[in-house]
Design an enzyme around this catalytic site. Structure first.
Site, PDB file in Angstrom:
ATOM      1  N   GLU A 108      50.331  45.380  39.585  1.00 39.07           N
ATOM      2  CA  GLU A 108      49.246  45.590  38.604  1.00 39.07           C
ATOM      3  C   GLU A 108      48.383  46.788  39.029  1.00 39.07           C
ATOM      4  OE1 GLU A 108      46.585  42.234  37.633  1.00 39.07           O
ATOM      5  OE2 GLU A 108      45.036  43.749  37.436  1.00 39.07           O
TER       6      GLU A 108
ATOM      7  N   SER B 234      53.853  35.128  44.828  1.00 33.94           N
ATOM      8  CA  SER B 234      52.783  35.207  43.834  1.00 33.94           C
ATOM      9  C   SER B 234      51.431  35.363  44.533  1.00 33.94           C
ATOM     10  CB  SER B 234      52.805  33.929  42.984  1.00 33.94           C
ATOM     11  OG  SER B 234      51.533  33.679  42.466  1.00 33.94           O
ATOM     12  N   SER B 235      50.791  36.516  44.339  1.00 30.27           N
ATOM     13  CA  SER B 235      49.541  36.757  45.078  1.00 30.27           C
ATOM     14  C   SER B 235      48.439  35.825  44.606  1.00 30.27           C
ATOM     15  CB  SER B 235      49.111  38.214  44.985  1.00 30.27           C
ATOM     16  OG  SER B 235      48.623  38.499  43.716  1.00 30.27           O
TER      17      SER B 235
END
Ligand code: F3S
Length: 283
Positions: free
Chosen positions: A128, A222-223
């Site tokens: 992102e 998944s952060s």
């Protein structure tokens, strides 16, 4: 045994929208369907899509070598050059960038064009953040900690525009902004942390603070799930990070009376349900 399931556990609006678009395309498109990067950080969903013929492209080179098919841009968003590449090659694409992320692209595009210095508060390796960076006309600063913020070489005469990765921890963001504002008064601060994340984190902390054990479900890459784990672990030392039911060992749970469950933004409902049912039935 009491079990409290977080209401905010699981898919957020942006992820649900992106996953639905991929399923739609896998059924209705002519030619091969690709996602640029895994559509979400969840192996189960990615494997299921693979069975339906959806392939994951991992690199820009792979994307550049396509000659046909449909590419789905995931909710994390991508740099502007990816749209340009797809347009140049005449490849059809479906844009599933989350509208909240798209809004950040527009903000940094405008402010960097107007000669502001962009600061992105986030993890520089996260797709992102790479996507947001790719909409800046000038090189942005990427800050992930108070330490980095303190060392930032901020010029006197350039206004700052501070945005954040949508899944960044709110308290860390506030601390970083405070430091940056001391260095530079002329700054535009946009808290672009998604409320879905804030709500999920706040609810997880609330539940973790009053249970004996906490289960956090989500993909290991998944952060946002990793952050959820950190937050819960601070409140409750018996916090367990699992990807699916298979990872759940209930042996240490025998002495617990109250268990909380939450899940990251890319965890399908089906997995959350399975874990919840299993805990209720077995304990
Ligand atoms: Fe979008 Fe927020 Fe989810 S930014 S992808 S709705 S966490």
């Amino acid at each position: 045994m009491e079990v409290t399931l977080a209401k905010t556990a699981g898919f957020c609006f942006g992820v649900r929208r992106a996953v639905e678009k991929v399923y739609e395309q896998s059924e209705g498109s002519e030619g091969p369907v690709y996602t640029f990067g895994p559509i979400i950080h969840n192996e189960e969903v990615v494997n299921d899509l693979e069975k339906r013929g959806v392939k994951t492209l991992d690199t820009e080179e792979e994307l550049a070598s396509l000659t046909a098919g449909t590419v789905i841009i995931r909710s994390h968003g991508v740099p502007r050059r990816i749209y340009e590449l797809l347009d140049r090659k005449g490849i059809r694409y479906v844009d599933a960038t989350c509208p909240f992320v798209r809004k950040i692209h527009k903000v940094v595009e405008k402010n960097s064009r107007e000669k502001g210095q962009i600061v992105i508060v986030g993890d520089s390796r996260h797709p992102e953040v790479e996507g947001i960076k790719g909409w800046c006309h000038t090189e942005p600063f990427i800050v992930d900690s108070v330490k980095t913020a303190e060392k930032l070489p901020i010029k006197e005469d350039i206004p700052l525009c501070i945005v954040s990765q949508t899944t960044f921890n709110y308290n860390n963001f506030k601390d970083i902004v405070e430091i940056l504002k001391k260095k530079r008064y002329d700054s535009l601060v946009l808290n672009t942390i998604c409320s879905a994340t804030e709500e999920r984190q706040a609810e997880a902390a609330r539940i973790a603070a009053c249970v004996d054990a906490m289960i956090v479900i989500g993909g290991k890459h998944s952060s946002n799930t990793q952050k959820l784990f950190e937050i819960c672990n601070k409140e409750c030392k018996n916090t367990y990070y699992i990807q699916t039911l298979v990872d759940l060992d209930l042996k240490p749970f025998q002495s617990f009376r109250h268990v909380g469950i939450t899940a990251g933004a890319s965890t399908p409902n089906k997995i959350i349900e399975e874990v919840q049912k299993h805990v209720r039935n077995e304990l």
